[in-house]
Design a protein around this motif. Structure first.
Motif, mmCIF file in Angstrom:
data_model
loop_
_atom_site.group_PDB
_atom_site.id
_atom_site.type_symbol
_atom_site.label_atom_id
_atom_site.label_comp_id
_atom_site.label_asym_id
_atom_site.label_seq_id
_atom_site.Cartn_x
_atom_site.Cartn_y
_atom_site.Cartn_z
ATOM 1 N N ASN A 1 43.551 5.903 71.112
ATOM 2 C CA ASN A 1 44.284 5.004 70.225
ATOM 3 C C ASN A 1 43.379 4.177 69.318
ATOM 4 O OD1 ASN A 1 46.803 5.830 71.026
ATOM 5 N ND2 ASN A 1 47.004 4.291 72.637
ATOM 6 N N THR A 2 42.105 4.048 69.703
ATOM 7 C CA THR A 2 41.208 3.291 68.818
ATOM 8 C C THR A 2 41.107 3.973 67.461
ATOM 9 O OG1 THR A 2 39.241 4.488 69.594
ATOM 10 C CG2 THR A 2 39.772 2.399 70.721
ATOM 11 N N ALA A 3 41.373 5.287 67.415
ATOM 12 C CA ALA A 3 41.282 6.025 66.143
ATOM 13 C C ALA A 3 42.290 5.504 65.123
ATOM 14 C CB ALA A 3 41.496 7.522 66.387
ATOM 15 N N LEU A 4 43.390 4.914 65.629
ATOM 16 C CA LEU A 4 44.397 4.384 64.704
ATOM 17 C C LEU A 4 43.867 3.206 63.902
ATOM 18 C CD1 LEU A 4 47.782 4.559 66.623
ATOM 19 C CD2 LEU A 4 47.042 5.892 64.662
ATOM 20 N N ALA A 5 42.782 2.601 64.400
ATOM 21 C CA ALA A 5 42.180 1.492 63.647
ATOM 22 C C ALA A 5 41.766 1.950 62.255
ATOM 23 C CB ALA A 5 40.986 0.932 64.413
ATOM 24 N N ALA A 6 41.466 3.251 62.129
ATOM 25 C CA ALA A 6 41.060 3.802 60.832
ATOM 26 C C ALA A 6 42.151 3.573 59.776
ATOM 27 C CB ALA A 6 40.788 5.297 60.973
ATOM 28 N N THR A 7 43.426 3.627 60.217
ATOM 29 C CA THR A 7 44.522 3.514 59.256
ATOM 30 C C THR A 7 44.640 2.120 58.668
ATOM 31 O OG1 THR A 7 46.059 2.967 61.014
ATOM 32 C CG2 THR A 7 45.888 5.289 60.409
ATOM 33 N N VAL A 8 44.084 1.128 59.350
ATOM 34 C CA VAL A 8 44.169 -0.218 58.787
ATOM 35 C C VAL A 8 42.812 -0.700 58.275
ATOM 36 C CG1 VAL A 8 46.210 -0.899 60.097
ATOM 37 C CG2 VAL A 8 43.929 -1.256 61.073
ATOM 38 N N GLY A 9 41.884 0.241 58.082
ATOM 39 C CA GLY A 9 40.658 -0.100 57.363
ATOM 40 C C GLY A 9 39.452 -0.467 58.201
ATOM 41 N N VAL A 10 39.520 -0.276 59.492
ATOM 42 C CA VAL A 10 38.336 -0.515 60.310
ATOM 43 C C VAL A 10 37.476 0.739 60.285
ATOM 44 C CG1 VAL A 10 37.474 -0.970 62.637
ATOM 45 C CG2 VAL A 10 39.527 -2.133 61.817
ATOM 46 N N VAL A 11 36.188 0.570 60.049
ATOM 47 C CA VAL A 11 35.315 1.739 59.976
ATOM 48 C C VAL A 11 34.816 2.076 61.372
ATOM 49 C CG1 VAL A 11 33.341 2.807 58.847
ATOM 50 C CG2 VAL A 11 34.657 1.060 57.660
ATOM 51 N N GLU A 12 35.662 2.760 62.136
ATOM 52 C CA GLU A 12 35.223 3.250 63.432
ATOM 53 C C GLU A 12 34.974 4.753 63.300
ATOM 54 O OE1 GLU A 12 38.160 4.832 62.787
ATOM 55 O OE2 GLU A 12 38.070 5.268 64.961
ATOM 56 N N LEU A 13 34.826 5.442 64.401
ATOM 57 C CA LEU A 13 34.347 6.822 64.366
ATOM 58 C C LEU A 13 35.209 7.732 63.480
ATOM 59 C CD1 LEU A 13 32.259 8.803 65.300
ATOM 60 C CD2 LEU A 13 33.571 9.160 67.402
ATOM 61 N N THR A 14 36.511 7.671 63.632
ATOM 62 C CA THR A 14 37.386 8.557 62.853
ATOM 63 C C THR A 14 37.301 8.251 61.362
ATOM 64 O OG1 THR A 14 38.904 8.829 64.698
ATOM 65 C CG2 THR A 14 39.786 9.273 62.507
ATOM 66 N N SER A 15 37.349 6.987 61.037
ATOM 67 C CA SER A 15 37.261 6.567 59.645
ATOM 68 C C SER A 15 35.930 6.995 59.027
ATOM 69 C CB SER A 15 37.428 5.049 59.571
ATOM 70 O OG SER A 15 37.019 4.579 58.318
ATOM 71 N N ALA A 16 34.836 6.766 59.750
ATOM 72 C CA ALA A 16 33.509 7.116 59.229
ATOM 73 C C ALA A 16 33.385 8.628 59.062
ATOM 74 C CB ALA A 16 32.429 6.588 60.176
ATOM 75 N N THR A 17 33.917 9.368 60.011
ATOM 76 C CA THR A 17 33.879 10.833 59.927
ATOM 77 C C THR A 17 34.608 11.309 58.671
ATOM 78 O OG1 THR A 17 34.005 10.832 62.339
ATOM 79 C CG2 THR A 17 34.336 12.929 61.247
ATOM 80 N N ASN A 18 35.759 10.733 58.479
ATOM 81 C CA ASN A 18 36.563 11.059 57.298
ATOM 82 C C ASN A 18 35.785 10.780 56.012
ATOM 83 O OD1 ASN A 18 38.855 12.099 56.250
ATOM 84 N ND2 ASN A 18 39.971 10.143 56.215
ATOM 85 N N LYS A 19 35.116 9.631 55.987
ATOM 86 C CA LYS A 19 34.349 9.243 54.791
ATOM 87 C C LYS A 19 33.215 10.220 54.525
ATOM 88 C CE LYS A 19 35.192 4.374 54.128
ATOM 89 N NZ LYS A 19 35.766 3.560 55.190
ATOM 90 N N VAL A 20 32.501 10.600 55.597
ATOM 91 C CA VAL A 20 31.382 11.545 55.435
ATOM 92 C C VAL A 20 31.920 12.867 54.889
ATOM 93 C CG1 VAL A 20 29.680 12.946 56.699
ATOM 94 C CG2 VAL A 20 29.925 10.505 57.206
ATOM 95 N N ASN A 21 33.064 13.286 55.399
ATOM 96 C CA ASN A 21 33.636 14.558 54.965
ATOM 97 C C ASN A 21 34.078 14.505 53.502
ATOM 98 O OD1 ASN A 21 34.670 17.275 55.364
ATOM 99 N ND2 ASN A 21 36.685 16.306 55.165
ATOM 100 N N LEU A 22 34.564 13.361 53.058
ATOM 101 C CA LEU A 22 34.995 13.231 51.667
ATOM 102 C C LEU A 22 33.840 13.524 50.721
ATOM 103 C CD1 LEU A 22 37.384 10.146 51.664
ATOM 104 C CD2 LEU A 22 37.945 12.562 51.407
ATOM 105 N N VAL A 23 32.627 13.146 51.152
ATOM 106 C CA VAL A 23 31.444 13.376 50.313
ATOM 107 C C VAL A 23 30.883 14.773 50.537
ATOM 108 C CG1 VAL A 23 29.115 12.573 49.775
ATOM 109 C CG2 VAL A 23 30.919 10.912 50.338
#
Lengths: 246, 214
Positions: free
Chosen positions: B155-177
């Motif tokens: 459930n910590t991955a849901l933090a990505a949806t509200v703008g916290v840069v945790e593992l899922t969010s950071a992974t997504n960002k790296v992939n965007l580039v």
């Protein structure tokens, strides 16, 4: 006259439709051993459990050492601390060692120091003959050893009265004696005891008075010699002929 | 794989955030969950009712809805907290409801005779709960609690949806580039798996150690 250790007056209790205790009157003197016997369902266990208010009553009054049983709360807890109770199913705390079982209430209720509680607990375990099991958990002990641990746990609070609710009924026959021996020695030391049991030999040897109950009533109260050899009531006679036949 | 190695620094920092959220929420929800359970078995009707309502609310509202509510509504109500703190608070109160349910099932394993014995010894109700009931209830549900903690990790991955840069969010960002979704998300997935495995193993160890012999 000295204050009775226990006095029940006109005690009534129902479990729903069932009238388990019918106007019970009973006094237990200090240092007296009263053994309560009777057929199952006669209300003898319930009677025992009302004395420390594990079972609240519907009517009547119960006094312990002159004090009316208070309602559930801190005062009742204080009174219970002075009244030991031994159960049929031992009810030792499963997560604690035997030693910790004995030490818990002195530490938390009496606020004893750890060193005092420990040395007293060890002395009590020595007395009931299981000092070598102090570090075991209850499940590693035999039934007889568990019950002796439970007696030690009660004694650790220095009770002025001990209630025994069928203490040997859950034990293998060969373990009954080791528990009865501990109880006999307690009685010899002058402990006031109310004992609900089916052990007629114990009643005969140790009781000062035998109370016979049937259908929620006290039918007969007499010293053991008189009760067993010159039974007055028909109900008690038929009960005794059933339990003593074998 | 190169994308992962090149971005190891931000990814590790994000993993740190995930672990931080996990550890604090885990500790918080365990403590809060036990307190709620105690309230639920207390003799005070108001406390019992409140604890029941608490569990009903948090078990029956989606976590994402709670997160969005907290992140967007609380500031409106004048309560402004750092994003990560908000997420930790929401996860704590949310998972506490599940912890409470698990511990409550553990309480049912404690024989009522032990409660009677404790009362007969003069322990007050609070002391009986603290020294006799709760320790055994928790021991009985170590594995279920481990599962709640694993769910918390996911459930910590849901933090990505509200703008916290945790593992899922950071992974997504790296992939965007870098646009290498397979190695990047596989690496992230394996990391979550390793963490979950660690929690599961720890729960198993603890369970063995504190098990009550019967």
């Amino acid at each position: 006259m000295t204050t009775p250790m226990v006095s029940l007056r006109g005690v009534d209790k129902h479990f729903g439709e069932l009238h388990v205790l019918r106007s019970i009157d009973l006094e237990v003197a200090p240092r007296e051993v009263v053994v309560v016997i009777g057929p199952s369902g006669s209300g003898k266990s319930t009677l025992c459990r009302t004395i420390n208010r594990l079972e609240p009553i519907d009517a009547g009054e119960i006094r312990v050492d002159g004090q009316l049983l208070p309602a559930e709360g801190a005062q009742l807890a204080q009174l219970r601390a002075d009244v030991g109770m031994v159960f049929q199913s031992f009810n030792l705390f499963g997560h604690l060692s035997v030693l910790d079982n004995v030490m818990l209430a002195p530490l938390k209720v009496r606020k004893a120091s750890k060193a005092t509680a420990r040395s007293e607990a060890m002395a009590l375990l020595e007395r009931v003959g299981i000092a070598d099991k102090a570090d075991r958990v209850p499940a590693q002990l035999s039934g007889g050893q568990q019950q002796r641990a439970a007696i030690a746990r009660s004694l650790a609070m220095h009770p002025k009265l001990m209630l025994f609710d069928e203490p040997t009924s859950a034990l293998d026959p060969e373990m009954v004696n080791e528990v009865l021996e501990v109880m006999t020695s307690l009685a010899a030391d002058g402990m006031t005891m109310v004992v609900v049991t089916h052990e007629m030999g114990f009643a005969r040897r140790v009781a000062d008075r035998v109370v016979f109950m049937a259908a929620g009533q006290i039918v007969e109260v007499a010293p053991p010699a008189e009760f067993f050899d010159a039974t007055r009531s028909e109900r008690a006679r038929s009960f005794l002929s059933n339990v003593l036949a074998h | 794989m190169t994308a992962v190695i090149e971005n190891l620094d931000p990814l590790l920092r994000a993993l740190g955030t995930t672990v931080l959220i996990l550890v604090i929420s885990a500790a918080g929800s365990l403590v809060l969950g036990v307190l709620i359970t105690v309230a639920r078995v207390s003799p005070i009707p108001v406390l019992r009712g409140a604890a029941w309502a608490y569990v009903q609310v948090f078990v029956n509202v989606p976590l994402l809805a709670l997160l969005l509510l907290a992140v967007f509504a609380l500031p409106d109500a004048g309560l402004l907290m750092p994003l990560t703190t908000t997420v930790i608070v929401v996860l704590t109160v949310y998972e506490a409801a599940y912890v409470a349910e698990a511990v409550r099932s553990g309480i049912n394993t404690v024989a009522s005779g032990q409660v009677e014995a404790a009362r007969a010894l003069g322990l007050r109700l609070s002391q009986t709960l603290r020294h006799v009931v709760v320790p055994q209830a928790v021991r009985a549900v170590v594995q279920p609690l481990g599962n709640v903690m694993i769910a918390l990790l996911m459930n910590t991955a849901l933090a990505a949806t509200v703008g916290v840069v945790e593992l899922t969010s950071a992974t997504n960002k790296v992939n965007l580039v870098a646009a290498q979704p397979i190695p990047i998300f596989t690496a992230a997935g394996l990391t979550y798996m390793a963490l979950a495995l660690a929690i599961g193993l720890a729960a198993g160890r603890i369970e063995k150690k504190v098990a009550i012999h019967r």
